[in-house]
Design a protein around this motif. Structure first.
Motif, PDB file in Angstrom:
ATOM      1  N   LEU A   3     -12.252 -11.376  -3.692  1.00 47.51           N
ATOM      2  CA  LEU A   3     -12.778 -10.198  -3.010  1.00 47.51           C
ATOM      3  C   LEU A   3     -12.379  -8.925  -3.756  1.00 47.51           C
ATOM      4  CD1 LEU A   3     -11.860 -10.991   0.673  1.00 47.51           C
ATOM      5  CD2 LEU A   3     -14.164 -10.696  -0.184  1.00 47.51           C
ATOM      6  N   GLU A   4     -13.188  -7.884  -3.569  1.00 45.86           N
ATOM      7  CA  GLU A   4     -12.834  -6.625  -4.232  1.00 45.86           C
ATOM      8  C   GLU A   4     -11.691  -5.917  -3.509  1.00 45.86           C
ATOM      9  OE1 GLU A   4     -16.260  -4.246  -4.846  1.00 45.86           O
ATOM     10  OE2 GLU A   4     -17.152  -5.742  -6.185  1.00 45.86           O
ATOM     11  N   GLU A   5     -11.705  -6.032  -2.137  1.00 52.46           N
ATOM     12  CA  GLU A   5     -10.660  -5.326  -1.409  1.00 52.46           C
ATOM     13  C   GLU A   5      -9.370  -6.128  -1.451  1.00 52.46           C
ATOM     14  OE1 GLU A   5     -12.814  -6.778   2.537  1.00 52.46           O
ATOM     15  OE2 GLU A   5     -13.578  -6.547   0.518  1.00 52.46           O
ATOM     16  N   ARG A   6      -8.366  -5.631  -2.083  1.00 56.77           N
ATOM     17  CA  ARG A   6      -7.106  -6.353  -2.204  1.00 56.77           C
ATOM     18  C   ARG A   6      -6.011  -5.546  -1.526  1.00 56.77           C
ATOM     19  NH1 ARG A   6      -6.844 -10.412  -6.237  1.00 56.77           N
ATOM     20  NH2 ARG A   6      -4.640 -10.206  -5.913  1.00 56.77           N
ATOM     21  N   ALA A   7      -5.111  -6.304  -0.834  1.00 57.17           N
ATOM     22  CA  ALA A   7      -4.052  -5.625  -0.086  1.00 57.17           C
ATOM     23  C   ALA A   7      -3.238  -4.708  -0.988  1.00 57.17           C
ATOM     24  CB  ALA A   7      -3.146  -6.657   0.563  1.00 57.17           C
ATOM     25  N   ARG A   8      -2.980  -5.178  -2.226  1.00 56.53           N
ATOM     26  CA  ARG A   8      -2.068  -4.391  -3.072  1.00 56.53           C
ATOM     27  C   ARG A   8      -2.672  -3.034  -3.424  1.00 56.53           C
ATOM     28  NH1 ARG A   8      -2.453  -8.094  -8.365  1.00 56.53           N
ATOM     29  NH2 ARG A   8      -4.262  -7.120  -9.289  1.00 56.53           N
ATOM     30  N   ASP A   9      -4.020  -2.935  -3.464  1.00 55.37           N
ATOM     31  CA  ASP A   9      -4.637  -1.644  -3.758  1.00 55.37           C
ATOM     32  C   ASP A   9      -4.446  -0.658  -2.613  1.00 55.37           C
ATOM     33  OD1 ASP A   9      -5.439  -2.718  -6.120  1.00 55.37           O
ATOM     34  OD2 ASP A   9      -7.383  -3.368  -5.356  1.00 55.37           O
ATOM     35  N   SER A  10      -4.202  -1.201  -1.394  1.00 55.69           N
ATOM     36  CA  SER A  10      -4.055  -0.314  -0.235  1.00 55.69           C
ATOM     37  C   SER A  10      -2.805   0.549  -0.362  1.00 55.69           C
ATOM     38  CB  SER A  10      -4.045  -1.114   1.072  1.00 55.69           C
ATOM     39  OG  SER A  10      -2.807  -1.783   1.245  1.00 55.69           O
ATOM     40  N   ILE A  69       0.196  -2.521  11.999  1.00 56.47           N
ATOM     41  CA  ILE A  69      -0.484  -2.165  13.251  1.00 56.47           C
ATOM     42  C   ILE A  69      -0.553  -0.644  13.370  1.00 56.47           C
ATOM     43  CG2 ILE A  69      -0.345  -2.296  15.800  1.00 56.47           C
ATOM     44  CD1 ILE A  69       1.252  -4.942  15.443  1.00 56.47           C
ATOM     45  N   THR A  70       0.484   0.035  12.919  1.00 54.39           N
ATOM     46  CA  THR A  70       0.618   1.468  13.152  1.00 54.39           C
ATOM     47  C   THR A  70       0.056   2.345  12.036  1.00 54.39           C
ATOM     48  OG1 THR A  70       2.629   0.953  14.355  1.00 54.39           O
ATOM     49  CG2 THR A  70       2.353   3.242  13.730  1.00 54.39           C
ATOM     50  N   CYS A  71       0.048   1.879  10.812  1.00 53.33           N
ATOM     51  CA  CYS A  71      -0.327   2.755   9.692  1.00 53.33           C
ATOM     52  C   CYS A  71      -1.718   3.362   9.897  1.00 53.33           C
ATOM     53  CB  CYS A  71      -0.311   1.979   8.373  1.00 53.33           C
ATOM     54  SG  CYS A  71      -0.875   3.021   7.008  1.00 53.33           S
ATOM     55  N   PRO A  72      -1.820   4.692   9.941  1.00 51.34           N
ATOM     56  CA  PRO A  72      -3.127   5.325  10.177  1.00 51.34           C
ATOM     57  C   PRO A  72      -4.024   5.302   8.941  1.00 51.34           C
ATOM     58  CG  PRO A  72      -1.413   7.015   9.998  1.00 51.34           C
ATOM     59  CD  PRO A  72      -0.736   5.683   9.854  1.00 51.34           C
ATOM     60  N   HIS A  73      -3.488   4.853   7.805  1.00 48.93           N
ATOM     61  CA  HIS A  73      -4.282   4.873   6.569  1.00 48.93           C
ATOM     62  C   HIS A  73      -4.586   3.477   6.023  1.00 48.93           C
ATOM     63  CE1 HIS A  73      -4.292   9.229   6.263  1.00 48.93           C
ATOM     64  NE2 HIS A  73      -3.080   9.146   6.811  1.00 48.93           N
ATOM     65  N   GLY A  74      -4.406   2.477   6.888  1.00 48.72           N
ATOM     66  CA  GLY A  74      -4.811   1.116   6.518  1.00 48.72           C
ATOM     67  C   GLY A  74      -3.996   0.492   5.397  1.00 48.72           C
ATOM     68  N   VAL A  75      -2.760   0.925   5.230  1.00 49.00           N
ATOM     69  CA  VAL A  75      -1.928   0.303   4.193  1.00 49.00           C
ATOM     70  C   VAL A  75      -1.412  -1.044   4.738  1.00 49.00           C
ATOM     71  CG1 VAL A  75       0.107   0.537   2.719  1.00 49.00           C
ATOM     72  CG2 VAL A  75      -1.209   2.571   3.376  1.00 49.00           C
ATOM     73  N   ALA A  76      -1.627  -2.117   3.963  1.00 50.96           N
ATOM     74  CA  ALA A  76      -1.189  -3.455   4.399  1.00 50.96           C
ATOM     75  C   ALA A  76       0.270  -3.632   3.987  1.00 50.96           C
ATOM     76  CB  ALA A  76      -2.078  -4.511   3.771  1.00 50.96           C
ATOM     77  N   VAL A  77       1.163  -2.906   4.662  1.00 52.35           N
ATOM     78  CA  VAL A  77       2.563  -2.843   4.224  1.00 52.35           C
ATOM     79  C   VAL A  77       3.229  -4.219   4.183  1.00 52.35           C
ATOM     80  CG1 VAL A  77       4.798  -1.724   4.595  1.00 52.35           C
ATOM     81  CG2 VAL A  77       2.710  -0.597   5.376  1.00 52.35           C
ATOM     82  N   SER A  78       3.108  -4.975   5.272  1.00 52.68           N
ATOM     83  CA  SER A  78       3.803  -6.268   5.321  1.00 52.68           C
ATOM     84  C   SER A  78       3.244  -7.213   4.263  1.00 52.68           C
ATOM     85  CB  SER A  78       3.693  -6.890   6.715  1.00 52.68           C
ATOM     86  OG  SER A  78       2.346  -7.185   6.989  1.00 52.68           O
ATOM     87  N   THR A  79       1.940  -7.138   4.012  1.00 48.39           N
ATOM     88  CA  THR A  79       1.343  -8.011   2.990  1.00 48.39           C
ATOM     89  C   THR A  79       1.859  -7.618   1.606  1.00 48.39           C
ATOM     90  OG1 THR A  79      -0.597  -8.191   4.385  1.00 48.39           O
ATOM     91  CG2 THR A  79      -0.840  -8.940   2.126  1.00 48.39           C
ATOM     92  N   LEU A  80       1.989  -6.310   1.356  1.00 48.38           N
ATOM     93  CA  LEU A  80       2.575  -5.865   0.085  1.00 48.38           C
ATOM     94  C   LEU A  80       3.971  -6.455  -0.070  1.00 48.38           C
ATOM     95  CD1 LEU A  80       1.593  -2.073   0.186  1.00 48.38           C
ATOM     96  CD2 LEU A  80       0.641  -3.807  -1.334  1.00 48.38           C
TER      97      LEU A  80
END
Ligand code: SF4
Ligand code: SF4
Length: 411
Positions: A3-10, A69-80
């Motif tokens: 996929l193009e959307e990757r968690a690390r890019d967030s 759950i909380t990040c208002p900017h869609g950062v996948a923190v736990s996945t990072l």
């Protein structure tokens, strides 16, 4: 296909607002942890400039997902965090401990015990004696396994997979669903799976159990065994896609398993077939709520007035669908209130590690006090390891919401 959307890019979306720090239960309970903003997005940006860089306190993240759950900017923190942990162990496999090996591969022991007559009985007796005398912890430590001073979940005398083989399902069987019990329900708490089958049968639905399922991989991810987790994901995804082609939904009653199948596979491994499979997976009460909306659910009325309290697991809240089990139980007249007291501190196998025990119990303090002060006779919760934590900390009996619903059909 990737996929193009990757968690690390967030990570690049982080604006350093610190909302994730405010909700991270580990940051509050253990000041050693540098917190989600620094350990997740900030560190990920840095490590791309220096591959050898590693943030030592990352080991303290429990993967509870409150930051996401909380990040208002869609950062996948736990996945990072989990990707970073996985990257570290790919480079340093020798850093894995015996505790990692044991806690992250519980499914191997459960499968092995399934093939030996009376092995589970003897294993349970051994655990009971070991815990009562304190020998268990000493023996484990001598073998290099460091477990927290808490009871180890016992093996069921009959696993869910064995029970359903011989069970004659009732009802008109108008449609079918495939059930993903996950390791805990399958081998430790099969009564939850039995209750699910009862509820489905009461609605003329037949439950299929597929013996090809493997552990969802959640314990492997938190232990940094990313390559193994990817193999588990590939096996489960191919099975889910088979059912999708036959128009059969896949249902899970364990919130951590459901979260893995519904979103973590895609976030971690970014494969388009994982995203496609995710669309065919439902949490059990999410599925029941959809049936209710379609007008195909026969709901019972609860006549049992006993007072209950509900704990919503973090991995349920991370699915972003509200609290369907609590809503449905209240609707049928169950006397149940929401504890609404945050994380229990267990987070899968996090609280089973000796080094995390104190932090784990501190995280759950607010919940434990709320339960003790509520006067409720039982605690209802969709996650098996949260239930283990609650039983250990409050001495209160616990159950899964599907067991309350199944009982209402029989009242
Ligand atoms: S909540 Fe999101 S945007 Fe704010 S600091 Fe955390 S990761 Fe960055
Ligand atoms: S997953 Fe949980 S413990 Fe880890 S950084 Fe996020 S909120 Fe904190």
């Amino acid at each position: 296909m990737e996929l193009e959307e990757r968690a690390r890019d967030s990570a690049d979306n982080c604006v350093a607002c610190t909302s994730c720090i405010a909700v991270c239960p580990i940051t509050k309970a253990n000041r050693e942890y540098k917190g989600p903003k620094l350990v997740g997005p900030a560190h990920n940006r840095m490590h791309f400039s220096d591959e050898s860089d590693y943030e030592e306190t990352l080991k303290l993240c429990s993967n509870c997902k409150n930051c996401d759950i909380t990040c208002p900017h869609g950062v996948a923190v736990s996945t990072l965090n989990m990707l970073e942990r996985g990257r570290y162990y790919q480079q340093h496999p020798e850093a894995h401990t015996k505790t990692d090996e044991m806690l992250c591969h519980g499914f191997k022991m459960a499968d092995m015990l399934a093939g030996i007559p009376l092995a589970r009985t003897f294993a349970n007796i051994g655990m009971g004696i070991g815990e009562a005398t304190g020998i268990m912890g000493t023996m484990m430590s001598m073998g290099g396994v460091n477990l927290a001073p808490r009871p180890t979940p016992r093996y069921a005398s009959t696993y869910f997979r064995e029970w359903i083989k011989g069970y004659n399902q009732t009802g008109g069987k108008k449609r079918q669903v495939a059930y993903f019990p996950g390791c805990y329900i399958d081998t430790n708490d099969p009564d939850v799976g039995k209750a699910f089958v009862e509820v489905m049968n009461a609605n003329d639905i037949e439950v299929i159990y597929d013996k090809r399922w493997v552990c969802c991989g959640s314990p492997l991810v938190v232990g940094g065994y990313l390559d193994e987790a990817r193999e588990h994901a590939a096996t489960n995804v191919s099975i889910i896609l088979e059912y999708a082609r036959r128009g059969i939904p896949v249902i899970a009653s364990c919130t951590s398993c459901a979260l893995m199948l519904k979103s973590e596979y895609t976030e971690l491994f970014a494969q388009s077939e994982m995203k496609e499979a995710a669309a065919n997976v439902y949490d059990d009460f999410e599925f029941l709520a959809i049936m209710q909306e379609e007008g195909t659910l026969k709901l019972p009325k609860s006549t049992d007035g006993k007072k209950l309290i509900y704990h919503a697991p973090c991995h349920l809240r991370a699915q972003g669908m509200g609290l369907p089990a609590l809503d449905m139980l209240q609707e049928i007249g169950v006397n149940i209130e929401n504890a609404d007291a945050g994380c229990c501190g267990m987070s899968g196998n996090y609280g089973f590690r000796k080094e995390n025990y104190e932090t784990s119990m501190k995280v759950g303090e607010k919940l434990f006090n709320t339960i003790k002060e509520s006067g409720a006779s039982e605690v209802v919760c969709d996650c098996g390891t949260c239930r283990e934590q609650i039983k250990h900390a409050t001495s209160q009996p616990t159950c899964h919401p599907i067991q309350i619903l199944a009982k209402a059909y029989n009242d």
